[in-house]
Design an enzyme around this catalytic site. Structure first.
Site, PDB file in Angstrom:
ATOM      1  N   ARG A 168       0.845  -1.211   0.000  1.00  0.00           N
ATOM      2  CA  ARG A 168       0.000   0.000   0.000  1.00  0.00           C
ATOM      3  C   ARG A 168       0.878   1.258   0.000  1.00  0.00           C
ATOM      4  NH1 ARG A 168      -3.186  -3.667  -0.650  1.00  0.00           N
ATOM      5  NH2 ARG A 168      -5.280  -3.821   0.246  1.00  0.00           N
ATOM      6  N   SER A 241     -10.689  -0.941   2.877  1.00  0.00           N
ATOM      7  CA  SER A 241      -9.959  -1.035   4.151  1.00  0.00           C
ATOM      8  C   SER A 241      -9.625   0.371   4.649  1.00  0.00           C
ATOM      9  CB  SER A 241      -8.644  -1.781   3.957  1.00  0.00           C
ATOM     10  OG  SER A 241      -8.886  -3.071   3.472  1.00  0.00           O
ATOM     11  N   GLU A 336      -5.442   4.092   5.928  1.00  0.00           N
ATOM     12  CA  GLU A 336      -5.065   3.859   4.531  1.00  0.00           C
ATOM     13  C   GLU A 336      -5.489   5.024   3.621  1.00  0.00           C
ATOM     14  OE1 GLU A 336      -6.272   1.148   1.156  1.00  0.00           O
ATOM     15  OE2 GLU A 336      -5.571  -0.243   2.692  1.00  0.00           O
TER      16      GLU A 336
END
Ligand code: EPU
Length: 341
Positions: A168, A241, A336
């Site tokens: 990520r 997420s 995130e």
């Protein structure tokens, strides 16, 4: 207004973010080409306005209005190049819908991105957080990115190595605002092995004869698995997420594992990666609902905007979740999505 550009003033961003929070852009423009982009950047620079690049709006939270020019990336285009033997390069304009591109590649018989089906957002946003799911990351197939480098205003081609992909993470996250992605190139193949090892995918496929599976079959399996657990943003607004899976040091892992033998963990480069969903679930949040926002009842990592929640409502809930995981496990969760405004 500038030639060739339609710039809206006081424009609603509600439909341009998958959390569906209400926010306004002082100015909003759709960018359909590199020329548009350059004109829009000049327009903003003349007025000393900040700019925000927006793709599918599926990985950000508007905490308030945006007092600048929002560049809504709408550069289209799908084409193939270097088709030779089993291999080919798929070129996608930054504004192409990611999931549609996955299905297009899979239907054409090319493998490499089928596990990334149903991820919301655009092709141009995909490298920024190195989208990943079911054992595959974008960085596994990406060959290069063409971007406008705002430090020089030149067009640059960045190879996969230049993009410095991590979990990520990428160069684009580490230099926010510097590069505006125009187009991406993916190296696909008709014969590379399918990746079917992720547990949920294995469970779904059961006794299926995997030798005869096509990339489209795998994309459809991934879609079915995702639909069981992850909410459709069109029905329950969300940004996927909300936290990254945290990496902890071996000492903390040992202590937690001694306390909770069923702790979900994976080996990581520097320590041990824990499942944030498991931690949040164990802290009692799964299915939690306040008046406007909540936590999904089938995947504790997903925050939901149930009815007219603001970005601040969502961020306040995220803070409570983060604090309770910190209190219960001593583990710090990192968000995130990005926060704007
Ligand atoms: N789990 C729980 N409670 C829950 C959900 C999951 O205990 O409410 C447990 C599961 O049983 C499993 C573990 O947590 O043992 C991990 O769950 P899962 O396989 O669903 O994956 P994840 O780590 O929660 C990651 C990505 C997802 C991606 C899936 C599948 C991150 C932050 N998230 O989720 O990505 O779809 O793996 O590869 O890495 C996204 O980025 O928006 C996203 C959805």
């Amino acid at each position: 207004m500038s030639q060739g550009l339609t710039i809206d003033e006081q424009a609603s961003l509600s439909d341009l973010n998958t959390l569906a929070v209400a926010a306004q852009a002082r100015y909003l423009v759709a960018i359909a080409s590199e020329r548009h982009l350059r004109e829009a950047l000049n327009w903003a620079a003349d007025r000393k306005l900040d700019t925000l690049v927006l793709g599918g709006g599926s990985n950000l939270v508007f905490a308030g209005d945006y007092d600048g020019l929002v560049l809504h990336m709408a550069i289209r285009g799908r084409s193939w190049e270097q088709v030779s033997g089993d291999d080919a390069v798929l070129i996608l304009g930054a504004g192409e819908n990611w999931h549609d591109a996955v299905i297009y590649a899979a239907r054409s018989g090319y493998r490499g991105i089928e596990n990334l089906a149903l991820i919301p957002g655009t092709a141009g946003a995909a490298p920024v957080q190195n989208i990943g799911a079911y054992g595959v990351e974008l960085g596994d197939t990406l060959i290069s990115v063409t971007a406008l480098d705002r430090s020089t205003m030149g067009s640059v081609t960045l190879t996969a190595a230049d993009c410095e992909f991590g979990y990520r993470d990428s160069l684009f996250k580490r230099h926010p605002g510097r590069y505006i992605i125009l187009e991406i190139r993916l190296g696909l193949s008709r014969s590379r092995p399918l990746k079917l090892g992720y547990r949920d995918l294995q469970d779904y496929l059961g006794n299926t004869d995997t030798a005869s599976l096509t990339p489209l079959d795998v994309a459809e399996a991934v879609m079915a698995v995702r639909r069981r657990k992850l909410p459709d943003p069109a029905v329950l607004p969300n940004v996927g997420s909300f936290f990254k899976n945290p990496v902890v040091d071996a000492g903390l892992y040992e202590r937690l594992h001694a306390q909770c033998p069923d702790l979900v963990s994976y080996p990581a480069e520097q320590g041990v990666k824990l499942a944030a969903a498991w931690l949040i679930d164990q802290a009692g949040w799964k299915g939690f609902r306040s008046a406007r926002v909540g936590i999904h009842n089938r995947q504790a990592l997903v925050l939901i905007n149930h009815s007219g929640g603001t970005g601040e409502d969502v961020l306040a809930l995220a803070d409570e979740v983060r604090q309770s995981v910190q209190d219960k496990f001593g583990v710090e969760l990192e968000m995130e999505p990005g926060i704007v405004g």
